[in-house]
Design an enzyme around this catalytic site. Structure first.
Site, short mmCIF file in Angstrom:
data_model
loop_
_atom_site.label_atom_id
_atom_site.label_comp_id
_atom_site.label_asym_id
_atom_site.label_seq_id
_atom_site.Cartn_x
_atom_site.Cartn_y
_atom_site.Cartn_z
N ASP A 123 -61.20 -53.33 59.27
CA ASP A 123 -60.38 -53.54 58.06
C ASP A 123 -61.26 -53.43 56.81
OD1 ASP A 123 -57.59 -55.32 59.09
OD2 ASP A 123 -59.29 -55.09 60.43
N THR A 220 -53.25 -55.13 62.61
CA THR A 220 -54.58 -55.52 63.10
C THR A 220 -54.48 -56.15 64.49
OG1 THR A 220 -55.27 -55.84 60.83
CG2 THR A 220 -56.69 -56.78 62.48
N1 LIG Z 1 -45.06 -64.08 59.02
C1 LIG Z 1 -44.96 -62.78 58.79
N2 LIG Z 1 -43.76 -62.19 58.71
C2 LIG Z 1 -43.65 -60.89 58.51
N3 LIG Z 1 -44.71 -60.05 58.38
C3 LIG Z 1 -45.93 -60.57 58.44
C4 LIG Z 1 -46.12 -61.94 58.65
N4 LIG Z 1 -47.45 -62.18 58.66
C5 LIG Z 1 -48.05 -60.98 58.47
N5 LIG Z 1 -47.12 -60.02 58.33
C6 LIG Z 1 -47.33 -58.61 58.04
O1 LIG Z 1 -46.89 -57.82 59.12
C7 LIG Z 1 -47.83 -56.75 59.30
C8 LIG Z 1 -47.79 -56.31 60.71
O2 LIG Z 1 -46.52 -55.85 60.95
P1 LIG Z 1 -46.15 -55.32 62.35
O3 LIG Z 1 -44.86 -54.60 62.24
O4 LIG Z 1 -47.30 -54.54 62.90
O5 LIG Z 1 -45.96 -56.64 63.20
S1 LIG Z 1 -46.31 -56.87 64.72
O6 LIG Z 1 -47.74 -57.19 64.83
O7 LIG Z 1 -45.90 -55.68 65.49
O8 LIG Z 1 -45.49 -58.03 65.11
C9 LIG Z 1 -49.14 -57.34 58.93
O9 LIG Z 1 -49.98 -56.29 58.50
P2 LIG Z 1 -51.55 -56.32 58.87
O10 LIG Z 1 -52.07 -57.64 58.35
O11 LIG Z 1 -52.06 -55.17 58.07
O12 LIG Z 1 -51.68 -56.15 60.33
C10 LIG Z 1 -48.78 -58.31 57.84
O13 LIG Z 1 -48.91 -57.78 56.55
MG LIG Z 2 -53.93 -54.68 57.34
MG LIG Z 3 -53.80 -58.32 57.86
#
Ligand SMILES: Nc1ncnc2c1ncn2[C@@H]1O[C@H](COP(=O)(O)OS(=O)(=O)O)[C@@H](OP(=O)(O)O)[C@H]1O
Ligand SMILES: [Mg+2]
Ligand SMILES: [Mg+2]
Ligand SMILES: [Mg+2]
Length: 452
Positions: A123, A220
């Site tokens: 990242d 991530t």
């Molecule tokens: N609580 C909550 N609710 C909704 N969304 C959140 C939450 N926490 C984090 N995030 C954001 O979701 C990003 C990841 O989304 P995904 O679609 O990959 O989710 S998952 O891991 O498949 O469940 C993730 O992106 P990355 O941090 O870049 O991985 C976050 O920005």
């Molecule tokens: Mg990210």
């Molecule tokens: Mg993140």
């Protein structure tokens, strides 16, 4: 045969922009190709631009007219798109290397942020690399980037090993820049330059002017689990997303493998785990607003040089508009989007297939290339969606012929800072208006009885 939006090479002559934003006219010597023209009155920061093929431009504009798409100035963002695609290609290569190392041996390169979400060497390294490249090409002084990571954790006294790993990873990646048609640094970046590149991405966006938004590793959690993740870079001007580039390094050759999860594959998919050769296919997909086209090009392999357009081919959303035949995707984690609410919606609107649960903005890419028809995300009340989690995917789906709105049918608003302010309930993306209207009606019918 459709042609990519443009096919010049950025690789020939690149101005060297020093740390304080001054162009010092030092051109790269180790580039491939020579397809540049010199502007009569060179803009301040950029002295040379990729060659623009006027004949190709007319055919793009004709295509747009036949699609009823308002044509913006066609060459306005070509250089930005060129640099962005190459930078994302480099970031994909960086992430593949780091993911291979993470999976092969467990180590301390995975950290938790204050909100308990994971962050890794990849990242920070992608953020530093992309930020450094954008600074080189567009000048540091006027460059605004809104990105996910900061240097807080990396700057702590007990993070010195992590910081060394980031600096090494960034330099390893930048040393490869010429292979991607970009100019790297003359000598390896030092720690302070890497930290500076990461923390330069602290813009807060807003309604006017131009800024980039970057999610260096989206999904991530998927990344650390050896699964799907994406690198997302978009350019926003006066509140509109004008360019989107998504790198999807693990996107499989066969779409059935999208639902493959390393940990649960036997239970969920009953598919034999794909070999690394067929699994690690990946691509970079991109689009320019108003062009009426979205493209994907394969990832550069370790023995190749990126020669534009790198076998790019157009992508288009699916033509399926019958819910019974449609596939919908959603986040893997229940904490990020309510699976029970979407299950209710699926039932209401007659979706019969199992949801495709995939980490990251790979879901947007899956819709754009016609591998799925619907993406829905309904976060818990109080969670505010960030612009970098959506910007690139939105413009790519729209240009590929699909739609992205909130649950009221309103476009996502990228003009209010780092959050998608005013988002009504959730994000809905689809392959077209018929499915989209059905989802919005189903949300309206189910919302009041939901606990969201
Ligand atoms: N609580 C909550 N609710 C909704 N969304 C959140 C939450 N926490 C984090 N995030 C954001 O979701 C990003 C990841 O989304 P995904 O679609 O990959 O989710 S998952 O891991 O498949 O469940 C993730 O992106 P990355 O941090 O870049 O991985 C976050 O920005
Ligand atoms: Mg990210
Ligand atoms: Mg993140
Ligand atoms: Mg993200």
């Amino acid at each position: 045969m459709d042609m990519p939006l443009y096919c010049s090479s950025l690789a020939a002559r690149v101005p060297h922009v020093s740390g304080d934003g001054r162009v010092n006219n030092k051109f790269a010597s180790n580039h491939v190709g020579s397809l540049f023209f010199q502007h009569q009155n060179p803009p301040k920061q950029i002295l040379s631009l990729p060659k623009f093929d006027q004949s190709r431009s007319s055919s793009i504009m004709e295509d747009q007219k036949s699609l009823g798409v308002a044509s913006p100035e066609p060459e306005k963002y070509y250089q930005e798109l060129d640099v962005a695609v190459r930078a994302v290609q480099m970031a994909c290569s960086l992430c593949q290397r780091v993911q291979d190392r993470l999976i092969s041996k467990s180590n301390d390169q995975i950290q938790s942020k204050d909100d308990n979400s994971p962050v890794t060497v990849a990242d920070w390294s992608v953020q530093a690399t992309v930020s450094w490249l954008l600074s080189e090409y567009f000048g540091r002084k006027n460059l605004s980037i809104v990105a996910e990571e900061d240097v807080q954790k990396l700057s702590k006294a007990d993070a010195s090993e992590l910081l060394v790993a980031v600096v090494n990873t960034v330099n390893e990646c930048l040393a490869e820049a010429p292979r991607f048609g970009l100019k790297g640094p003359d000598k390896a970046l030092g720690t302070s330059e890497v930290l500076e590149a990461i923390s330069h991405c602290n813009s807060s966006g807003g309604p006017t002017g131009r800024f980039w938004t970057l999610d260096p590793v989206d999904g991530t959690l998927g990344f650390v689990r050896g699964d799907q993740y994406a690198i997302a870079l978009a350019l926003i001007e006066d509140g509109d997303v004008v360019l989107g580039v998504l790198g999807c390094p693990n996107y499989p050759m066969r779409k059935e493998w999208l639902s493959y999860h390393h940990r649960y594959h036997r239970i969920i998919t009953k598919l034999t785990p794909p070999t690394s050769e067929s699994w690690d296919k990946g691509f970079v997909t991109y689009a320019m607003k108003g062009s009426g086209k979205a493209w994907m090009q394969p990832l550069l392999q370790s023995n190749q040089k990126l020669v534009w357009p790198n076998s790019a081919r157009p992508v288009r959303v699916s033509s399926i508009d019958d819910p019974a035949l449609a596939t919908f995707c959603e986040p893997v984690e229940k904490a990020n989007s309510s699976h029970s609410f979407t299950a209710g919606l699926a039932h209401t609107m007659g979706l019969r297939k199992q949801p495709l649960r995939v980490y990251s903005m790979v879901k947007y890419a899956a819709i754009a290339r016609g591998d799925a028809e619907i993406f829905m995300k309904f976060a818990r009340a109080g969670y505010k969606e960030k612009i970098w989690d959506h910007a690139a995917g939105v413009v790519i789906i729209q240009e590929a012929g699909g739609m992205v709105t909130d649950a009221r049918g309103q476009p996502l608003d990228f003009s209010k800072g780092i959050y998608l302010e005013g988002l009504d309930r959730g994000v809905i993306a689809s392959a077209g208006a018929i499915l989209h209207d059905k989802i919005i009606s189903a949300v309206d019918a189910s919302w009041d009885s939901s606990c969201l």
